[in-house]
Design a protein around this motif. Structure first.
Motif, short mmCIF file in Angstrom:
data_model
loop_
_atom_site.label_atom_id
_atom_site.label_comp_id
_atom_site.label_asym_id
_atom_site.label_seq_id
_atom_site.Cartn_x
_atom_site.Cartn_y
_atom_site.Cartn_z
N GLU A 1 -2.74 -1.73 13.37
CA GLU A 1 -3.92 -0.86 11.73
C GLU A 1 -2.30 -0.76 11.18
N GLY A 2 -2.10 -1.28 9.84
CA GLY A 2 -1.35 -0.41 9.40
C GLY A 2 -2.07 0.30 7.70
N ILE A 3 -2.37 -0.18 7.60
CA ILE A 3 -2.23 -0.05 5.51
C ILE A 3 -2.96 1.59 5.84
N ARG A 4 -4.01 1.81 6.80
CA ARG A 4 -3.94 3.59 6.43
C ARG A 4 -3.14 4.27 6.63
N GLY B 1 6.04 3.89 5.00
CA GLY B 1 4.82 2.56 5.40
C GLY B 1 5.98 1.83 6.77
N GLU B 2 4.82 0.17 6.53
CA GLU B 2 5.55 -0.62 7.78
C GLU B 2 7.59 -0.77 8.02
N ALA B 3 8.08 -0.06 6.68
CA ALA B 3 9.51 0.29 6.24
C ALA B 3 9.84 1.93 7.56
N CYS C 1 -2.59 -10.73 6.08
CA CYS C 1 -3.05 -9.57 6.79
C CYS C 1 -4.30 -9.61 6.64
N GLY C 2 -5.05 -8.73 7.62
CA GLY C 2 -6.46 -9.16 8.65
C GLY C 2 -7.14 -8.30 7.34
N GLY C 3 -6.30 -7.87 6.40
CA GLY C 3 -7.69 -6.34 5.52
C GLY C 3 -8.53 -6.09 6.28
N GLY C 4 -8.58 -5.50 7.13
CA GLY C 4 -9.47 -4.49 7.20
C GLY C 4 -8.45 -3.01 6.97
N VAL C 5 -9.66 -2.76 5.95
CA VAL C 5 -8.91 -1.11 5.90
C VAL C 5 -10.27 0.08 6.10
N ARG D 1 -9.39 -8.02 0.24
CA ARG D 1 -8.47 -9.32 0.51
C ARG D 1 -6.54 -8.66 -0.34
N ARG D 2 -5.49 -8.48 0.23
CA ARG D 2 -4.41 -7.88 0.24
C ARG D 2 -4.18 -8.71 -1.28
N ASP D 3 -3.84 -9.42 -1.83
CA ASP D 3 -3.19 -9.37 -2.99
C ASP D 3 -4.51 -8.66 -4.43
N GLU E 1 13.70 -8.73 -7.54
CA GLU E 1 15.43 -8.07 -5.96
C GLU E 1 15.80 -6.87 -5.62
N VAL E 2 15.25 -6.43 -4.80
CA VAL E 2 16.46 -4.95 -4.79
C VAL E 2 17.80 -5.85 -3.94
N LEU E 3 18.89 -6.05 -4.28
CA LEU E 3 19.67 -6.87 -3.65
C LEU E 3 21.08 -5.77 -3.17
N PRO F 1 0.06 -10.41 -8.56
CA PRO F 1 -0.22 -10.04 -6.98
C PRO F 1 -0.14 -11.48 -6.15
N ARG F 2 1.04 -10.90 -5.08
CA ARG F 2 1.37 -11.31 -4.25
C ARG F 2 0.67 -11.61 -2.75
N TYR F 3 1.01 -11.88 -2.41
CA TYR F 3 0.01 -12.49 -0.75
C TYR F 3 0.72 -12.10 -0.06
N LEU G 1 9.88 -1.75 -7.91
CA LEU G 1 10.06 -2.41 -7.92
C LEU G 1 10.42 -3.58 -7.25
N GLU G 2 10.13 -4.84 -7.03
CA GLU G 2 9.22 -5.77 -6.16
C GLU G 2 9.30 -6.64 -6.48
N LYS G 3 9.83 -7.55 -5.29
CA LYS G 3 10.75 -8.79 -5.16
C LYS G 3 9.86 -9.86 -5.70
N PRO H 1 0.81 -1.14 -0.30
CA PRO H 1 0.01 -0.22 -0.20
C PRO H 1 0.85 0.66 -0.37
N ALA H 2 2.06 1.17 0.90
CA ALA H 2 2.95 2.87 0.99
C ALA H 2 3.51 2.96 -0.54
N GLY H 3 4.03 1.47 -1.08
CA GLY H 3 4.80 2.38 -2.68
C GLY H 3 3.62 2.06 -3.62
C1 LIG Z 1 -1.05 -11.17 10.30
C2 LIG Z 1 -0.97 -9.74 10.15
C3 LIG Z 1 -2.14 -9.10 9.88
C4 LIG Z 1 -2.75 -7.87 9.79
N1 LIG Z 1 -3.86 -7.20 9.36
C5 LIG Z 1 -4.53 -5.93 9.00
C6 LIG Z 1 -5.60 -5.23 9.52
O1 LIG Z 1 -6.36 -6.11 8.98
N2 LIG Z 1 -5.43 -4.17 8.47
C7 LIG Z 1 -4.71 -3.28 8.97
O2 LIG Z 1 -4.70 -2.21 8.60
N3 LIG Z 1 -3.59 -3.59 8.90
C8 LIG Z 1 -2.69 -5.12 8.92
N4 LIG Z 1 -1.66 -5.04 8.81
C9 LIG Z 1 -0.65 -4.42 8.90
C10 LIG Z 1 -0.27 -4.55 7.96
O3 LIG Z 1 -0.63 -5.57 7.45
C11 LIG Z 1 1.01 -3.50 7.42
O4 LIG Z 1 0.89 -2.81 7.78
C12 LIG Z 1 1.03 -3.08 5.39
O5 LIG Z 1 1.10 -4.60 4.71
C13 LIG Z 1 2.29 -2.31 5.24
O6 LIG Z 1 2.17 -1.78 3.97
P1 LIG Z 1 3.48 -1.48 3.22
O7 LIG Z 1 3.24 -1.58 2.07
O8 LIG Z 1 4.27 -0.99 4.16
O9 LIG Z 1 4.27 -3.24 2.83
P2 LIG Z 1 3.70 -4.56 2.66
O10 LIG Z 1 2.57 -4.46 2.60
O11 LIG Z 1 4.84 -5.91 3.85
O12 LIG Z 1 4.92 -3.80 1.26
C14 LIG Z 1 6.43 -4.47 1.69
C15 LIG Z 1 6.50 -5.15 -0.43
O13 LIG Z 1 8.07 -5.53 -0.72
C16 LIG Z 1 8.64 -5.91 -0.94
N5 LIG Z 1 9.94 -6.06 -0.85
C17 LIG Z 1 10.35 -6.50 0.43
N6 LIG Z 1 12.03 -6.05 1.00
C18 LIG Z 1 12.41 -6.73 -0.98
C19 LIG Z 1 13.35 -6.34 -1.28
N7 LIG Z 1 14.78 -6.23 -1.56
N8 LIG Z 1 13.42 -5.93 -3.23
C20 LIG Z 1 11.93 -5.37 -3.33
N9 LIG Z 1 11.08 -5.67 -3.08
C21 LIG Z 1 11.03 -6.28 -1.56
C22 LIG Z 1 7.45 -7.13 -0.40
O14 LIG Z 1 7.40 -7.94 -1.47
C23 LIG Z 1 6.31 -6.30 -0.48
O15 LIG Z 1 5.51 -6.47 -1.26
C24 LIG Z 1 -1.56 -6.34 9.41
C25 LIG Z 1 0.15 -7.13 9.98
C26 LIG Z 1 -0.06 -8.69 9.63
C27 LIG Z 1 1.82 -9.25 10.16
#
Ligand SMILES: Cc1cc2nc3c(=O)[nH]c(=O)nc-3n(C[C@H](O)[C@H](O)[C@H](O)COP(=O)(O)OP(=O)(O)OC[C@H]3O[C@@H](n4cnc5c(N)ncnc54)[C@H](O)[C@@H]3O)c2cc1C
Length: 371
Positions: free
Chosen positions: A273-276, A261-263, A41-45, A92-94, A116-118, A36-38, A30-32, A11-13
C-alpha cells in the motif's frame, strides 16, 4: 518566486499542494506527464484518507469493495465481508490523481504539466528548478516524484535505506463488472501476491513481489490468473513499475527541501500500500513547510521525526510480519489467512481501523515455525 515548488503530481504532490495552497502559500506543481496520466497501480485506496481532507472523494471512487477473497494456487479460498465502517475504495489512478490536483488548483495552486524537471540548484536561500520549459525559483521544494524520480539523488540522498520491489499491472476494461470483491492470490507467485481489484468498468490485475528472490515470469503468472476470471490479459497492455518499500528510519529533509510519497520510500512492505502513506507524507510535508515559511527553524527536522514515529514505527512491524509471511507463504496462508479473522484483520489495517502494532504479537507468534 514561489513559496514552494512541488515536483510530481501523484497523491503526495497533489496533497501537499492542496494543503499549502489552502494555507495561502504560493505553490507550483511541476509534472513531466500531461494530466490526467496513467500510473501502474491497483488503485485500492484506504478510506482513512478522508480524515485529511475537507472535500468529498465520491466523484472519483469507482467501486466500494466490501469483500476480501484470498486463494492459494487459485484454490482453498476464504472470503469475508469487511466489518469496517467504510469499505475499501477502488479508483482509476489517472482520474483520482487528477482530481486531487484540481482540488489544489481550486485553492490557488498552479500546475505546469508536460514539464519535466531536469535539474535543481540551491542559490543561498532558495531553489532554482530547471525544467524542460525554463527555470523557476521557489523558497522550498517538495520532491514527490515517485519511485522512479531523480529528485532524491539530486538532493543528496545517495545512500538511502530503500528496498526496491517490482510489480506488473494490467487494466482490463469490460462492460460493467458489478463486482465489489478484492481478490488476493498468494500461491502463484513467490514472495508476493497476485491481485484483482474491481473497477466499475473493468479490473486492475497485477502481480508484485516484495522480498526479492529469483526472477519470475510475471507475464505468465498474470495470464494464468486472468484466465480464472475469463479475462484475456495477453491483449491488455501490461506495465511494470518499481516500488520503494519502507526500510527503517530515514532522514527525509535537507536544506529547504523534503522528500514525500514514494520518493520517501513510504510503501508498506507487507501489502505494498502506497497511496495512503504518500498522502499522509504530503500532508505532513505541507504542515512542515508552512511552519518553516513562518520561521520555525526546526520544522523540517520535525517532518523527518513525525514520519519515522507515526508511519515508520508501524512499518517496522509490517516488515517483520512480511519477512515471516513471504518466506514461508504456504504456512502463512494456512495459519494467518485461511481463517476468516485473517482477511478481516487485513481489511481493518487497510481501512485504518487497526495498526500492525495492534496485531503484531499474535501474528508473529502464529507465523513463527514451531513458535
Ligand atoms: C503495480 C503497482 C500496483 C500498486 N497498487 C497499489 C494499490 O492498490 N494501493 C496503494 O495504496 N498503492 C499501490 N501501489 C503504490 C502506489 O501506486 C504508489 O506508492 C503511489 O503512486 C506513490 O505516490 P507518489 O505521489 O509518491 O508518486 P507517483 O504517484 O508515482 O507520482 C509521481 C509523479 O512524479 C512525476 N515525475 C517523476 N519524475 C519527474 C520529473 N523529473 N519532473 C516532473 N515530474 C516527474 C511522475 O510523472 C509522476 O506523475 C502500487 C504500485 C504499483 C507499482
Amino acid at each position: 518566486m514561489y513559496d514552494c515548488i512541488i515536483v510530481g503530481a501523484g497523491p503526495a504532490g497533489g496533497t501537499a499542494a492542496y494543503h499549502l495552497a489552502k494555507q495561502g502559500r504560493s505553490v507550483l506543481i511541476l509534472e513531466k506527464e500531461s494530466l490526467p496520466r496513467y500510473k501502474p497501480c491497483g488503485g485500492g485506496v484506504s478510506p482513512a484518507i478522508a480524515q485529511w481532507f475537507d472535500f468529498d472523494f465520491s466523484p472519483v471512487i469507482s467501486v466500494k469493495a466490501n469483500t476480501i477473497r484470498c486463494t492459494w494456487n487459485m484454490g482453498d479460498p476464504v472470503e469475508v465481508q469487511l466489518e469496517t465502517p467504510e469499505p475499501v475504495w477502488m479508483v482509476r489512478r489517472d482520474v483520482f490523481d487528477h482530481f486531487l490536483v484540481q482540488q489544489a488548483q481550486k485553492q490557488g495552486a498552479e500546475l505546469k504539466d508536460n514539464t519535466e524537471v531536469l535539474g535543481i540548484e540551491f542559490k543561498s536561500d532558495h531553489w532554482q528548478v530547471n525544467t524542460s520549459n525554463g527555470s523557476i525559483t521557489g523558497r522550498y521544494l517538495i520532491a514527490a516524484d515517485g519511485a522512479k524520480g531523480p529528485m532524491a539523488k539530486w538532493l543528496g540522498f545517495k545512500e538511502r535505506k530503500r528496498r526496491l520491489a517490482g510489480a506488473l499491472e494490467a487494466e482490463a476494461t469490460t462492460q460493467v463488472t458489478n463486482s465489489n470483491i478484492i481478490d488476493f492470490e498468494f500461491g502463484l507467485v513467490k514472495n508476493g501476491y497476485v491481485w484483482n481489484f474491481p473497477k466499475a468498468d473493468g479490473y486492475s490485475i497485477g502481480v508484485g513481489t516484495f522480498i526479492g528472490g529469483e526472477p519470475q515470469d510475471f507475464k505468465k503468472i498474470l495470464d494464468e490468473y486472468g484466465k480464472s476470471f475469463n479475462i484475456n490479459l495477453s491483449t491488455c497492455k501490461q506495465y511494470g513499475h518499481a516500488l520503494c518499500l519502507w526500510n527503517g528510519e530515514q532522514t527525509l529533509h535537507t536544506q529547504n527541501a523534503v522528500l514525500a510519497g514514494e520518493a520517501a520510500c513510504v510503501v508498506d512492505p507487507m501489502t505494498a500500500e502506497g497511496i495512503r502513506p504518500s498522502i499522509y507524507s504530503g500532508l505532513k510535508a505541507s504542515e512542515a513547510i508552512g511552519k518553516a515559511l513562518s520561521g520555525d527553524v526546526n520544522a523540517l527536522d520535525n517532518y523527518t521525526n513525525v514520519m519515522n514515529e507515526e508511519w515508520g514505527s508501524d512499518m517496522a512491524w509490517a516488515a517483520k510480519i512480511a519477512g515471516l509471511f513471504y518466506r514461508f507463504p504456504k504456512v502463512g496462508y494456512k495459519v494467518g489467512i485461511k481463517r476468516p479473522s485473517g482477511p478481516q484483520l487485513m481489511g481493518k489495517i487497510l481501512c485504518g481501523e487497526l495498526r500492525y502494532g495492534d496485531v503484531a504479537g499474535r501474528a508473529i507468534k502464529r507465523l513463527t515455525p514451531f513458535g
